[in-house]
Design an enzyme around this catalytic site. Structure first.
Site, short mmCIF file in Angstrom:
data_model
loop_
_atom_site.label_atom_id
_atom_site.label_comp_id
_atom_site.label_asym_id
_atom_site.label_seq_id
_atom_site.Cartn_x
_atom_site.Cartn_y
_atom_site.Cartn_z
N ASP A 1 58.94 25.97 68.17
CA ASP A 1 59.32 24.84 67.31
C ASP A 1 60.37 25.29 66.30
O ASP A 1 60.38 24.84 65.16
CB ASP A 1 58.08 24.29 66.58
CG ASP A 1 58.35 22.99 65.85
OD1 ASP A 1 59.10 22.15 66.39
OD2 ASP A 1 57.83 22.82 64.73
N ASP B 1 56.38 29.65 60.11
CA ASP B 1 55.65 28.60 60.83
C ASP B 1 55.52 28.91 62.32
O ASP B 1 56.28 28.41 63.15
CB ASP B 1 56.31 27.24 60.64
CG ASP B 1 56.21 26.74 59.20
OD1 ASP B 1 55.37 27.26 58.46
OD2 ASP B 1 56.99 25.84 58.83
#
Length: 301
Positions: free
Chosen positions: A187, A204
Site C-alpha cells: 500500500d 504503515d
C-alpha cells in the site's frame, strides 16, 4: 529525538511539554515501565491513532491500532494469503470466522507490521525502528525533521524536479531492499512515506505481504512502484515513462535482483495469453485504491 519548542509559551521554554492524560490503551505500557508519559496525539487515522510519548530521555511514538470494525483498510484475502499463525487451531478458527478466529486474525494483522519492521530494519531499509509491541500498541522511533518536529508526509511537501528525482531514486532503492528481504509493502504511496531530516522513511506496514509466498505480490509491487512514479512524476515528468516495477520483478523472479542492482527504468514485456481474472482483479484493486486514497486525502485535509 529532540522535541520541538515551537509554539510554547515563554514560561514553558525551559521545561518539557506538559503531558496529556494517558489514553486507556496506553496505560498497560505505562504500567510496564515502557512509557513514562504521553505528550500529545500526533494523528488519528482510520487504521490507528499515533501518540508522541516520553520514554526516559527519548521521545518516541506509540501506534494504537483500532479495531477492525473502525478501520477503512480492509483485511482483504489478497493481503492475508499465506500468512502464518501460531497453530492449526487458530488457522481453523480464522477460516471459520468464529469470534476467536476474528480475534486471532486481528492479532495477526497487527503483528504483521511489527514483524515486517524488524525484518526490514535488519535488512537496512529506512523504516522507523521498532522497540516493543504490547496489547495492540506498537512503540517505535519518532521520525523527525530538521527541527525535531514530527516529519511530514510526502503529500504535504512540494518538490523541485531535482529533489523529486533524488527522492524517487532513494525510494526505488528502498523498495528493492524490501523485495530482496522478501517483503512487498502492498500500500505504498505518498501518504505513508515521511520526509525525515536525512531523507524518506517508509511507514504503515500491517498489509505487507511475503514476496515469494503471496500470489498477489507482483501486482502489489507494481502498484507500489507506480504510485511512487505518479507522485514524483508531477514534479519530474520524465519519470512517468519509466517501468521500474516490472523491471524489478523480472530481475527478482530470475534471481538477479540484489540491493545494489542498477535499474534502467526500461522493460519490454513478454507476450503471452491474457489472464482475464488478473485483469478483473486489477480493476477491483484500482477502484479500492482510489477509495482509500480519497479517504487519506480527507484525513490529511
Amino acid at each position: 529525538m529532540r522535541q520541538s519548542r515551537k509554539g510554547l509559551p515563554s514560561a514553558c521554554l525551559n521545561c518539557d511539554p506538559c503531558p496529556m492524560k494517558a489514553p486507556k490503551r496506553l496505560q498497560s505500557l505505562i504500567d510496564e515501565g515502557l512509557v513514562d508519559s504521553v505528550l500529545r496525539q500526533l494523528m488519528s487515522g482510520k487504521e490507528a491513532a499515533v501518540y508522541v510519548v516520553r520514554c526516559g530521555d527519548d521521545t518516541r511514538c506509540a501506534k494504537v491500532y483500532k479495531a477492525a470494525t473502525e478501520r477503512s483498510f480492509r483485511q482483504a484475502v489478497d493481503y492475508t494469503e499465506n500468512r502464518k499463525v501460531k497453530n492449526t487451531r487458530q488457522a481453523r478458527a480464522m477460516a471459520k470466522g468464529t469470534r476467536f478466529g476474528r480475534e486471532a486474525a486481528e492479532a495477526a494483522w497487527q503483528s504483521a507490521e511489527v514483524d515486517a519492521l524488524y525484518r526490514l530494519a535488519a535488512a537496512g531499509v529506512r523504516v522507523p525502528r521498532p522497540y516493543n509491541f504490547l496489547d495492540g500498541v506498537l512503540l517505535m522511533e519518532l521520525v523527525a525533521d530538521a527541527n525535531g518536529d514530527a516529519a511530514p508526509r510526502l503529500n504535504d511537501v512540494q518538490f523541485t524536479p531535482e529533489d523529486a528525482l533524488r527522492h524517487h531514486a532513494t525510494l526505488l532503492r528502498e523498495v528493492v531492499r524490501m523485495l530482496c528481504a522478501g517483503v512487498v509493502h502492498g500500500d505504498l504511496s505518498e501518504f505513508n512515506i515521511l520526509l525525515a531530516e536525512d531523507g524518506p522513511v517508509i511507514i504503515d506496514l500491517p498489509q505487507a505481504v511475503d514476496a515469494a509466498g503471496n500470489n498477489h505480490a507482483q501486482r502489489m509491487l507494481l502498484r507500489d512502484v507506480e504510485n511512487l512514479r505518479n507522485f514524483f512524476g508531477q514534479f519530474a515528468p520524465a519519470l512517468l515513462a519509466t517501468q521500474h516495477g516490472a523491471e524489478m520483478w523480472d530481475l527478482y523472479t530470475r534471481g538477479l535482483l540484489h540491493p545494489d542492482t542498477p535499474l534502467s527504468g526500461e522493460f519490454k514485456s513478454r507476450q503471452g495469453p491474457v489472464d482475464l481474472g488478473s485483469v478483473l482483479r486489477e480493476i477491483d484493486d484500482a477502484r479500492d485504491e482510489e477509495h482509500a486514497r480519497q479517504l487519506r486525502q480527507q484525513e490529511a485535509g
